[in-house]
Write an enzyme that holds these catalytic residues in place. Structure first.
Site, short mmCIF file in Angstrom:
data_model
loop_
_atom_site.label_atom_id
_atom_site.label_comp_id
_atom_site.label_asym_id
_atom_site.label_seq_id
_atom_site.Cartn_x
_atom_site.Cartn_y
_atom_site.Cartn_z
N ASP A 74 0.81 -1.22 0.00
CA ASP A 74 0.00 0.00 0.00
C ASP A 74 0.84 1.26 0.00
O ASP A 74 2.05 1.22 0.22
CB ASP A 74 -0.97 -0.01 1.20
CG ASP A 74 -0.29 -0.45 2.50
OD1 ASP A 74 0.95 -0.39 2.58
OD2 ASP A 74 -1.00 -0.84 3.43
N ASN A 143 -7.15 -2.37 14.10
CA ASN A 143 -8.58 -2.58 13.83
C ASN A 143 -8.81 -3.82 12.95
O ASN A 143 -9.91 -3.99 12.43
CB ASN A 143 -9.19 -1.34 13.17
CG ASN A 143 -8.62 -1.08 11.77
OD1 ASN A 143 -7.66 -1.72 11.37
ND2 ASN A 143 -9.22 -0.15 11.06
N HIS A 145 -7.17 -4.53 10.11
CA HIS A 145 -6.90 -4.39 8.68
C HIS A 145 -5.61 -5.12 8.29
O HIS A 145 -4.72 -5.34 9.11
CB HIS A 145 -6.89 -2.92 8.22
CG HIS A 145 -5.72 -2.09 8.62
ND1 HIS A 145 -5.81 -0.74 8.87
CD2 HIS A 145 -4.40 -2.39 8.78
CE1 HIS A 145 -4.62 -0.26 9.16
NE2 HIS A 145 -3.75 -1.24 9.12
N GLU A 150 -9.65 -1.72 5.13
CA GLU A 150 -10.33 -1.30 6.36
C GLU A 150 -11.65 -2.04 6.54
O GLU A 150 -12.34 -2.35 5.56
CB GLU A 150 -10.64 0.20 6.27
CG GLU A 150 -9.40 1.07 6.13
CD GLU A 150 -8.69 1.30 7.45
OE1 GLU A 150 -8.57 0.37 8.26
OE2 GLU A 150 -8.24 2.43 7.67
#
Ligand code: GLP
Length: 252
Positions: A74, A143, A145, A150
């Site tokens: 990413d 979280n 990811h 996400e």
């Protein structure tokens, strides 16, 4: 349910890094396509890889590095390699400069592309043209990811441009002077589709702060709210963690 035989618990982050560095060296020896990750978890991993490479003779090192092909997960939209906060700069600093790899060998989505959606398509096509990823290295977001996928995220999300969650911008604020508002709003990420298509996946998780999300990732039914939980379906997943991250797992 995740098979315990694919989980390796090491005493500390340095021991985790040593295990992962050996996997990377084997993949380099086989001339595989590497899927690389950024984040604090990877810093000791790349340090261990550099150390091992530096212990070799220069002929051995050159032979391992020859034909290097890697694709990162990413990049932030708006940041290019000249910006020290970009993932391109992180990779150049961690591996490119110390290993004398030409910048073009460390492939990442171009955060400066005029059309980020188009860039996501270009990047996915470049990866497909290289034959996909042989060994995908992954960290775990607080979280749940992976890459920047996400929650909520299905198992077949493609490489794309997306809006980062507030939780992720908080998590990554340290690299932006501690200000979540300074973290770019959007990123380009390989999708769960490309990640799950990798031939082998190595999930690397360290630290007590990741213990609960690691438990949900591995020991609850896969769901969009924890994108990393789709990895349970991967036939060649190996998970390397330290004791602190493993603390909430039910181990028999
Ligand atoms: C970042 C990256 C992920 C990384 C994760 C964990 O936002 N996009 O690829 O694995 O979050 O980061 P860290 O290792 O710093 O906890």
């Amino acid at each position: 349910m995740f098979l315990q035989g694919r989980l390796r618990v090491e005493p500390n982050p340095a021991a985790v890094a040593a295990v992962v560095a050996e996997h990377l060296l084997s993949a380099l020896a086989r001339k595989e396509v590497l899927g690389l990750a950024t984040g604090r978890t990877m810093e000791p991993v790349y340090a261990a890889l550099r150390e091992r490479l530096q212990r070799l003779t220069s002929a051995q090192r050159l032979s391992l590095l020859e034909g290097w092909r890697s694709f990162n997960l990413d990049e932030y939209v708006g940041l290019g390699p000249a910006d020290s906060r970009s993932f391109a700069a992180f990779m150049q600093q961690q591996l490119g400069d110390p290993l004398a790899l030409a910048p073009a060998l460390l492939q990442l989505p171009d955060g400066r592309a005029a059309d980020p959606e188009l860039e996501a398509h270009r990047y996915a096509a470049a990866l497909a043209a290289a034959g996909g990823i042989d060994l995908q290295l992954l960290g775990l977001g607080a979280n749940g990811h992976v890459g920047f996928n996400e929650p909520p995220c299905p198992a077949d999300a493609p490489c794309r441009c997306l809006t980062l969650s507030r939780a992720t911008r908080d998590q990554n604020a340290a690299a932006f002077g501690g200000d979540p508002a300074a973290v770019p709003q959007r990123a380009i990420t390989l999708g769960t589709a490309e990640i799950l298509a990798a031939r082998r996946v190595l999930l690397v998780v360290t630290g007590a702060a990741k213990a609960q999300i690691l438990r949900r990732t591995l020991q609850e039914p896969p769901c969009p709210e924890v994108p990393a939980s789709w990895l349970q379906r991967h036939p060649q997943l190996e998970v390397v963690v330290d004791q602190a991250a493993a603390a909430a797992l039910a181990l028999r």
